[in-house]
Scaffold this motif. Structure first.
Motif, mmCIF file in Angstrom:
data_model
loop_
_atom_site.group_PDB
_atom_site.id
_atom_site.type_symbol
_atom_site.label_atom_id
_atom_site.label_comp_id
_atom_site.label_asym_id
_atom_site.label_seq_id
_atom_site.Cartn_x
_atom_site.Cartn_y
_atom_site.Cartn_z
ATOM 1 N N ASN A 627 37.766 15.575 33.132
ATOM 2 C CA ASN A 627 37.806 14.307 32.399
ATOM 3 C C ASN A 627 39.183 14.086 31.776
ATOM 4 O O ASN A 627 39.791 15.012 31.247
ATOM 5 N N GLY A 628 39.656 12.835 31.817
ATOM 6 C CA GLY A 628 40.893 12.457 31.134
ATOM 7 C C GLY A 628 42.164 12.956 31.785
ATOM 8 O O GLY A 628 43.214 12.978 31.142
ATOM 9 N N LEU A 629 42.104 13.370 33.065
ATOM 10 C CA LEU A 629 43.323 13.876 33.716
ATOM 11 C C LEU A 629 44.377 12.781 33.829
ATOM 12 O O LEU A 629 45.569 13.023 33.647
ATOM 13 N N LYS A 630 43.935 11.546 34.105
ATOM 14 C CA LYS A 630 44.899 10.462 34.290
ATOM 15 C C LYS A 630 45.661 10.163 33.007
ATOM 16 O O LYS A 630 46.885 9.989 33.016
ATOM 17 N N ILE A 631 44.943 10.145 31.902
ATOM 18 C CA ILE A 631 45.643 9.855 30.649
ATOM 19 C C ILE A 631 46.574 11.001 30.257
ATOM 20 O O ILE A 631 47.638 10.791 29.663
ATOM 21 N N VAL A 632 46.200 12.234 30.596
ATOM 22 C CA VAL A 632 47.092 13.367 30.344
ATOM 23 C C VAL A 632 48.364 13.223 31.175
ATOM 24 O O VAL A 632 49.485 13.433 30.681
ATOM 25 N N ASN A 633 48.196 12.849 32.457
ATOM 26 C CA ASN A 633 49.372 12.651 33.310
ATOM 27 C C ASN A 633 50.264 11.543 32.769
ATOM 28 O O ASN A 633 51.489 11.673 32.724
ATOM 29 N N ASP A 634 49.638 10.415 32.341
ATOM 30 C CA ASP A 634 50.427 9.274 31.876
ATOM 31 C C ASP A 634 51.032 9.525 30.507
ATOM 32 O O ASP A 634 52.150 9.089 30.215
#
Length: 923
Positions: A627-634
């Motif tokens: 969960n939340g991998l995209k926001i961590v990347n961004d």
């Protein structure tokens, strides 16, 4: 007489057994009358005729190639030819070549012009220009004696004589006969010879140093043609018309001495003739028969002498032992004759009484004696036979010999009267042949080992093959096999006591150098003893480049062919190891995820087919989504996202059994295949994984993974249904997790921004308060007010993607640092799009640094095309910054801040909003 004919017989036998030789001779291409080429290019001359006569007498072939004298000498000294037709003897030359007995004795003389005074000695030539042939003995003479103010060295004698005739030199040194020949041949009118010779010249054949066989033939041949008169005929042919004396002296001799004396002698002879005539008639008949007998005996003695000389030369140069036995008719022991090489073969001397009583069979090896007796029986029956057997020499040495035997017949009849044969020592040949066979056997076995390596898929098999070959094929008693692991050399295998030398190899660095360079090395024991006392072993190092090395320890240096075999073995090993490692790497890349080192989807799908069998039932599948991998990347960058995925992968690997299969299914998805696992056990596993994830620290956001479980209990059940079931449960779990994660995400982002920049909670709350109150004053609705409050807290959220050292820098920023600072609106925009809570203010976050006049960034928006909330927050943020200050800027008063806002109105800020804000502040 019998002994003489026996010698002749064995000489003929040796020629029959070992064939006819051909020798290549050379000489000076223009050295008349001794050797030169005639008009048709054929070698002629005195020396040529002498050599041809010898070759006919001894029945051997010759080939004559004439060239310049310097070239001919060089060819002999370098071994390109067998001999020279003629060469003057000197002690210096005898160190380079061997000389025959002289075939001509000559004198060296001084030739000068008859227009000058004659020279009587070499001392008279000190101040003269002297010509000699280059490389001739006269050349060596003038050099050694220091003769001549100028020495002219020419290629051919004819050139020197013409120079003397033309006055270009004062004198020429050459042999008397040759000089007189050239005077006559060239019709020289102005050249004369001195009265006194200056040197005695022994003219010989010259052969390669150590060629005693050819030297013996030449000496023997000279004896033969001298005794037969052929030498005198050749001499008269070439030198009969050459007179070295002054003709006027001859005339005086005949006039005043020879003629008177001859007259008196003639009268006496007339009287004696008549007196002896009667006497001669009486003895004529008696002496006729005696003369015939004497002539016959003289001829036999001459031939016998020649045969003995030839035999003596041959026996001195040929190592084969010849023997002859005759069977006596009276029953006594057979008479045996042995050649001189008998002692070299058996160790028994011919001069001792032992050979006469000695029986050859007594020194034959007992195991070979029966075969030898059978051999003799076949020869006695009339066959020619060859046999190889062993003998025990007098000194106890065991030697291999080869014997060729043939029967001897009486006269021209068929009765066998004895046996003759030749025995040759073939021990060295046998040993060489045995060594060759051993080498062939080793090569064959090593080839089999190489094929085994080629087919192997395991490095351990390669290393065990090397060890096995070292012991059982190469016969190494002491060796070590070293491998390079993590840049450190470790011992894989050692045999024998090698610890002390092994320490030397490590400390000196020579072993590592060989491994790194791939070059073999040999170290003498004497060098090692300087460091390791009492060391008796030399060391050979054969490396496997960048892999390891095989080190052998031995008393004496390894043979070159053994080193080549070890190097070949190592080369095959290196090739096999690199192939195995390459295959392993390809296999790993094909079936593993590069980031997490877990299996990939391709491997997982193959494993489903392999494990989908009855004995593995029930089988469960667990799917997980981070969960939340995209926001961590961004928000924090893809490196941080990769670190998050690795942390999840490590938790999964540490929680499952060794037989379970874990794979990365997609970008943020993982899947686990659990054979012989029911749904309850799979649920327990998921709970353990969640607890392990809760313990992971070091991330800005808490690690959260949504899981779904599918279980197949019946072999007939479709596996795809199990996969779909696990996936649906995972997405349901992810939906629930996302709802609980939203508030946490905003809180985490706010905390991250505060930790990384100059922002404080007080300032954030202050901006929120001003934003709420100002928004109400200008008539914003509730939704707009909520978004403005959120924007006030997170409008600079993109700064968490900017390096902290730039955000906190007290001094001026560089152009590159400004570029990174100005990128934060775009980073914030991406973060907002990744979070449902922030997506409503994403456009405002992107636009909060746009200017009213269009000179802002990142898009250069102008006027009312800039979102309203972005225009509002830019004014509030600027006002608060001026009021609170920065490390690089002091705070100002409210009046000064408002004055700055009014100054920038219409340029940076919306002028209407600036007026409204000033009115709101009541200043």
């Amino acid at each position: 007489m019998r002994k003489a004919f026996s010698i002749v017989f064995f000489m003929l036998l040796s020629l029959t057994l070992f064939g006819q030789m051909k020798y290549v001779f050379s000489g000076d291409i223009d050295y008349p009358p001794f050797e030169y080429e005639n008009e048709r290019g054929i070698p002629v001359g005195f020396n040529v005729d002498i050599l041809q006569a010898i070759s006919r007498a001894l029945d051997f072939e010759i080939e004559i190639e004439l060239r310049t004298w310097i070239s001919a000498r060089s060819a002999l000294e370098s071994g390109q030819i067998d001999g020279l037709l003629g060469m003057y003897y000197s002690e210096g030359r005898s160190l380079l070549v061997d000389f025959s007995n002289p075939h001509t004795i000559l004198h060296g003389s001084i030739f000068c012009s008859n227009r000058t005074e004659a020279f009587s000695s070499l001392n008279d030539l000190r101040e003269s220009r002297v010509a000699v042939q280059k490389g001739d003995l006269m050349d060596e003479l003038v050099t050694n004696e220091g003769v001549g103010s100028e020495v002219v060295r020419v290629e051919f004698p004819e050139i020197a004589m013409r120079m003397l005739e033309n006055g270009e030199v004062d004198a020429v040194l050459m042999s008397t006969i040759q000089g007189l020949f050239l005077i006559d041949e060239l019709s020289l009118k102005n050249v004369m010879i001195s009265e006194h010779p200056v040197a005695r010249l022994e003219y010989c054949f010259a052969v390669k140093h150590g060629d005693s066989e050819l030297l013996s033939l030449l000496n023997e041949g000279l004896s033969i043609i001298s005794s037969t008169g052929e030498y005198r005929q050749i001499f008269n042919k070439w030198f009969g018309n050459i007179n070295a004396e002054d003709s006027s002296g001859d005339m005086l001799y005949w006039l005043f001495f020879a003629i008177p004396v001859a007259s008196v002698v003639f009268l006496v002879l007339i009287l004696m003739y008549f007196w002896n005539r009667t006497l001669r008639r009486q003895v004529k008949e008696k002496t006729a028969s005696l003369s015939a007998k004497l002539e016959e005996e003289r001829s036999v003695k001459t031939q016998l002498s020649l045969s003995m000389e030839r035999y003596r030369s041959m026996s001195e140069t040929i190592s084969d032992y010849y023997y002859e036995t005759e069977f006596p008719s009276d029953g006594k022991d057979p008479e045996i004759w042995r050649s001189e090489s008998y002692e070299r073969i058996s160790g028994y001397s011919l001069d001792s009484p032992e050979p006469r009583e000695f029986n050859w069979e007594t020194i034959i090896h007992p195991e070979d004696l029966d075969c030898y007796k059978q051999h003799l029986e076949k020869v006695r029956s009339g066959k020619e036979e060859r046999i190889e057997y062993r003998i025990i020499r007098r000194d106890g040495a065991l030697r291999w010999v080869s014997e060729f035997s043939k029967p001897k017949y009486c006269g021209g009849g068929s009765k066998i009267k004895g046996i003759c044969g030749a025995v040759r020592d073939i021990t060295d040949e046998k040993l060489a042949k045995e060594e060759l066979e051993r080498t062939k056997d080793k090569v064959s076995k090593l080839h089999f080992v190489a094929l085994k390596m080629e087919k192997s898929n395991e490095e351990d098999t390669i290393y065990h093959s090397i060890i096995d070959a070292s012991v059982n094929i190469l016969g190494m008693e002491k060796f070590s096999l070293y491998l390079l692991y993590d840049q450190e050399l470790v011992t894989l295998e050692s045999q024998g006591e090698v610890a002390s030398v092994q320490g030397y190899l490590f400390r000196s660095g020579v072993l590592r150098d060989c491994v790194e360079t791939g070059k073999s090395a040999f170290i003498e024991s004497s060098s090692i003893r300087k460091v390791v006392p009492n060391c008796k072993d030399s060391v050979s190092i054969v490396p496997m480049k960048s892999i390891g090395a095989l080190v052998s320890y031995h008393d004496s240096p390894m043979k070159q062919e053994e080193i080549k075999m070890v190097e070949t073995l190592m080369a095959h090993a290196v090739e096999a190891i690199w192939r195995i490692r390459s295959d392993r790497e390809i296999h790993y890349v094909t079936f593993h995820d590069q980031l997490t080192a877990l299996y990939n989807r391709s491997f997982f799908e193959e494993e489903i087919d392999r494990l989908n069998v009855k004995r593995q039932m029930p089988i469960s599948i667990v799917m997980g989504d981070v969960n939340g991998l995209k926001i961590v990347n961004d928000a924090f960058g893809h490196l941080e996202g990769d670190r998050l995925l690795k942390a999840v992968a490590d938790c999964l690997k540490s929680s499952v059994r060794s037989d379970d299969i874990i794979a990365r299914w997609g970008g943020d998805e993982f899947i686990m295949l659990l054979p012989q696992t029911d749904a309850q056990s799979a649920e327990s596993l998921v709970n353990r994984i969640k607890k392990a994830l809760d313990q992971v620290t070091g991330f800005s956001l808490p690690i959260s993974v949504s899981f779904g479980i599918g279980t197949k209990s019946d072999i007939d059940q479709d596996f795809s249904e199990t996969l779909v079931s696990a996936e649906e449960k995972m997405y349901r779990d992810k939906l629930l997790n996302n709802i609980s994660m939203r508030n946490k995400t905003v809180e985490v982002l706010e905390r991250s921004l505060l930790n990384k920049s100059y922002e404080t909670e007080e300032r954030t709350e202050r901006i929120k308060t001003i934003s709420r109150d100002f928004g109400k004053s200008i008539g914003l609705n509730e939704a707009e007010l909520d978004n403005l409050l959120l924007l006030g807290a997170l409008h600079d959220i993109g700064k968490i993607a900017v390096p902290e050292e730039i955000l906190t820098k007290a001094g001026s920023l560089t152009a590159e640092e400004w570029k990174k600072i100005k990128s934060h609106p775009e980073a914030g925009f991406r973060i907002a799009l990744s979070s449902p809570e922030l997506i409503g203010i994403a456009d405002e976050i992107l636009s909060h640094h746009e200017w009213w006049d269009g000179s802002g960034y990142p898009r250069g928006l102008k006027g009312e095309s800039i979102p309203l909330l972005a225009r509002i927050i830019s004014i509030i943020d600027a006002y608060d910054v001026m009021m609170s200050g920065r490390p690089y800027k002091h705070p100002v008063s409210s009046e000064e801040a408002i004055e700055e806002l009014r100054t920038c109105a219409g340029k940076q800020f919306d002028p209407n909003l600036v007026d409204s804000f000033v009115s709101f502040l009541g200043l």
